[in-house]
Write an enzyme that holds these catalytic residues in place. Structure first.
Site, mmCIF file in Angstrom:
data_model
loop_
_atom_site.group_PDB
_atom_site.id
_atom_site.type_symbol
_atom_site.label_atom_id
_atom_site.label_comp_id
_atom_site.label_asym_id
_atom_site.label_seq_id
_atom_site.Cartn_x
_atom_site.Cartn_y
_atom_site.Cartn_z
ATOM 1 N N HIS A 61 0.844 -1.196 0.000
ATOM 2 C CA HIS A 61 0.000 0.000 0.000
ATOM 3 C C HIS A 61 0.876 1.241 0.000
ATOM 4 C CE1 HIS A 61 0.897 -0.462 4.265
ATOM 5 N NE2 HIS A 61 0.226 0.618 4.609
ATOM 6 N N ASP A 65 5.885 4.423 4.838
ATOM 7 C CA ASP A 65 6.769 3.451 5.498
ATOM 8 C C ASP A 65 6.837 2.120 4.747
ATOM 9 O OD1 ASP A 65 4.047 3.285 6.382
ATOM 10 O OD2 ASP A 65 4.643 1.986 8.041
ATOM 11 N N HIS A 66 6.080 2.023 3.626
ATOM 12 C CA HIS A 66 6.110 0.783 2.836
ATOM 13 C C HIS A 66 6.666 0.971 1.423
ATOM 14 C CE1 HIS A 66 3.812 -1.654 5.773
ATOM 15 N NE2 HIS A 66 3.552 -0.431 6.202
ATOM 16 N N HIS A 139 -7.301 -1.758 6.025
ATOM 17 C CA HIS A 139 -6.403 -0.740 6.540
ATOM 18 C C HIS A 139 -7.034 0.625 6.251
ATOM 19 C CE1 HIS A 139 -2.721 0.674 8.151
ATOM 20 N NE2 HIS A 139 -2.128 1.006 7.032
ATOM 21 N N ASP A 209 -0.270 -4.152 6.545
ATOM 22 C CA ASP A 209 -0.881 -3.389 7.645
ATOM 23 C C ASP A 209 -2.369 -3.698 7.658
ATOM 24 O OD1 ASP A 209 1.605 -2.277 7.881
ATOM 25 O OD2 ASP A 209 0.942 -0.183 7.699
HETATM 26 ZN ZN ZN Z 1 2.917 0.723 7.923
HETATM 27 ZN ZN ZN Z 2 -0.117 1.592 6.565
#
Ligand code: ZN
Ligand code: ZN
Length: 300
Positions: A61, A65-66, A139, A209
């Protein structure tokens, strides 16, 4: 055999020496990069993961942070004159994001980048060795998990036995398919005598997540290794729900109900320095659990 190396086990903000999410699933032939948080290429260098062996990248996604490490990694691959194709799977907007970054820098890649937008659940890759599929998780924004399943290996020819029985080489392929051999005298030599069983096919599921979501259970049922996020400890269940994340006991409950063999937990919030409690709480529900530790390769 598969191996999973964790490159980043933290959630949004890097802290306490922990990096945002990235991991590499290693097969004998190739590496699959799963998410690519900031710092991923530095982590790859640190833990001796060869960029050139990465053939496919999967982005769950578009929270930073990904994937904030993605453009840096792609750029380095090009600067190092990569020629081999690279396949990238992720939310459809990712193509536009990369396109802008490349265009304004007037950059041209040294290799072919094939972008595969993920539009729905289903199979992404199906080749001789593996099936890779994607499934929805719940999420704050559209987010997907990935399921990697090795194909069943054929039986292997037992060298000593085939020589002893004088089996012609031209029949080896049939032996691997499970056929018995009948010699000139009409004696049947059973397949089990001439071959060894193939190595059991392994599986790995990455849940990205997600809030606690029981629809995941059937999607990951029985896998050898399950990665499930545990952003928070059990006491912060309300907070987890509010931010569409999970707690230790929630991840463990999914693992238990899905009857997986082993659970790995990660995506730890930067509010926690020590992680001991994460493991204690998770193991209180699902015993075969481990913490995601950067640089560690978990054999599957
Ligand atoms: Zn994350
Ligand atoms: Zn996330």
């Amino acid at each position: 055999m598969l191996g999973l190396t964790i490159l980043g086990c933290n959630s949004a903000v890097p802290s306490f020496g922990r990096n945002p999410t990235a991991q590499v699933l290693q097969t004998q032939k190739e590496n699959f990069l799963i998410d690519c948080g900031e710092g991923t290429q530095m982590q790859m260098a640190k833990w001796n993961i060869r960029r050139s062996k990465v053939t496919r990248i999967f982005i769950s996604h578009l929270h930073g942070d990904h994937y904030f490490g993605l453009i840096g990694l792609i750029n380095s691959m090009s600067l190092l004159n990569r020629t081999q194709d690279l396949h990238l799977y992720g939310p459809k907007e990712l193509e536009e994001i990369i396109g802008i970054q490349m265009r304004v820098a007037n950059s041209h890649l040294s290799f072919k980048l094939f972008f595969h937008p993920i539009l729905e659940e289903g199979i992404l890759v199906d080749d001789n060795s593996m099936t890779i599929s994607t499934f929805n998780v719940k999420h704050r924004i559209e987010c997907r998990g990935f399921l990697f399943r090795e194909k069943k290996k054929p039986r292997s020819v037992n060298g000593e036995q085939v020589r002893a029985y004088g089996i012609p080489v031209s029949f080896y392929e049939k032996l691997q398919e499970g056929q018995d051999y009948t010699n000139k005298e009409g004696t049947v030599i059973p397949n089990e005598v001439l071959t060894r069983p193939g190595i059991r096919a392994k599986s790995y599921a990455y849940c990205a997540d997600t809030v606690y979501d029981e629809t995941i259970i059937d999607k990951v049922r029985g896998v050898d290794l399950l990665y499930h996020e545990t952003t928070y400890l059990k006491a912060n269940e309300d907070r987890a729900q509010m931010h569409f994340h999970s707690t230790t006991t929630q991840a463990a409950t999914i693992a238990q109900k899905a009857e997986v063999k082993k659970l790995i937990i990660g995506h730890f919030s930067s509010r926690y320095e020590k992680l001991d409690e994460f493991l204690i709480e998770t193991r209180s529900v699902f015993k075969d659990s481990v913490l995601a530790q950067e640089g560690t390769c978990y054999k599957i």
